[in-house]
Design an enzyme around this catalytic site. Structure first.
Site: not given
Length: 251
Positions: A32, A49, A143
């Site tokens: 955020d 972004h 991962l």
């Protein structure tokens, strides 16, 4: 087993020991602050972004280096469709841009890419990029990198209830069989361990993210905007996690 990591904390160089035997298996992150990071610099929200992609790359690498098994990144919520059309269109291009530059490294590092969320409503170019990444990494055993895209926990829970109800009505399961383990099998995170650690940048709230799964997760909040979130911040969160004692309701 201890590994010494040198990193910056509070503008002072320190050497801190991270226990590689106590690394959270699953780390989830609510990313955020991109828009406010951009506004602070008199830039359009989309610039924030774009800048946030750097943090995604760095966090993925440090998580892999430390031996985290699952990394889930909250990239786009079911509520984010309410944002301005230009911003939504830009956000939908980010997975394609990220994978265009990072997919080869992810393949090389044995990372498995997954989508956590609904495919319905996602643009074709976004889906195609994610499908290619899933296909090329499906046999990788390192991962697991989950992109929570078009994801909302309440919608996920509603779909879980619908799925269980259908199977009860069809006779596949009985009401008495419904327990926590069964519910887990109807969630989007089926087969994955719940997050051990949830990291949230900039705000102190959950924003409809993995409400069932984080029942016993350790929560770590930071006032840092996501584009400024670094390897050092991730290590700081891991160190705080290792200082805590997880009791799961016991003493």
């Amino acid at each position: 087993m201890l590994q010494k990591i040198s990193h910056w904390m509070k503008k002072e160089e320190q050497t801190t020991e991270i226990s590689l035997e106590n690394i959270p298996k699953h780390v989830a992150i609510i990313m955020d602050g991109n828009g406010r990071w951009a506004k602070k610099r008199s830039l359009p929200r989309i610039a924030g972004h774009s800048a946030g992609m750097k943090a995604v790359k760095e966090v993925t690498r440090v998580a892999d280096d430390l031996g985290v098994k699952i990394l889930t990144l909250y990239a786009f919520s079911t509520e984010n469709w309410k944002r301005p059309k230009e911003e939504v269109e830009f956000l939908m291009k980010l997975p394609q841009e990220y994978l265009k530059t990072e997919l080869e490294e992810l393949v090389e590092k044995n990372v498995q890419v997954r989508l956590l969320g609904s495919e319905e409503g996602l643009p074709e170019h976004t889906l195609n990029a994610l499908k290619e990444a899933r296909e090329r990494t499906k046999d990788n055993t390192g991962l697991i990198l989950n992109f929570a895209l078009n994801y909302g926990s309440r919608a996920e829970i509603a779909q879980m209830v619908q799925g269980i109800s259908r199977d009860v009505l069809s006779g596949n399961i009985s009401v008495d069989q419904i327990d926590e383990k069964l519910i887990d099998q109807y969630l989007l995170t089926k087969g994955l361990e719940d997050p051990d650690l949830l990291i949230r940048t900039k705000e102190i709230r959950l924003s409809n993210f993995m409400l069932w799964q984080i029942a016993y997760s350790e929560l770590w909040f930071t006032d840092v905007y996501w584009p400024d979130f670094s390897r050092e911040h991730f290590i700081e969160a891991i160190l705080e996690y290792q200082r805590r004692v997880r009791r799961y309701g016991s003493v």
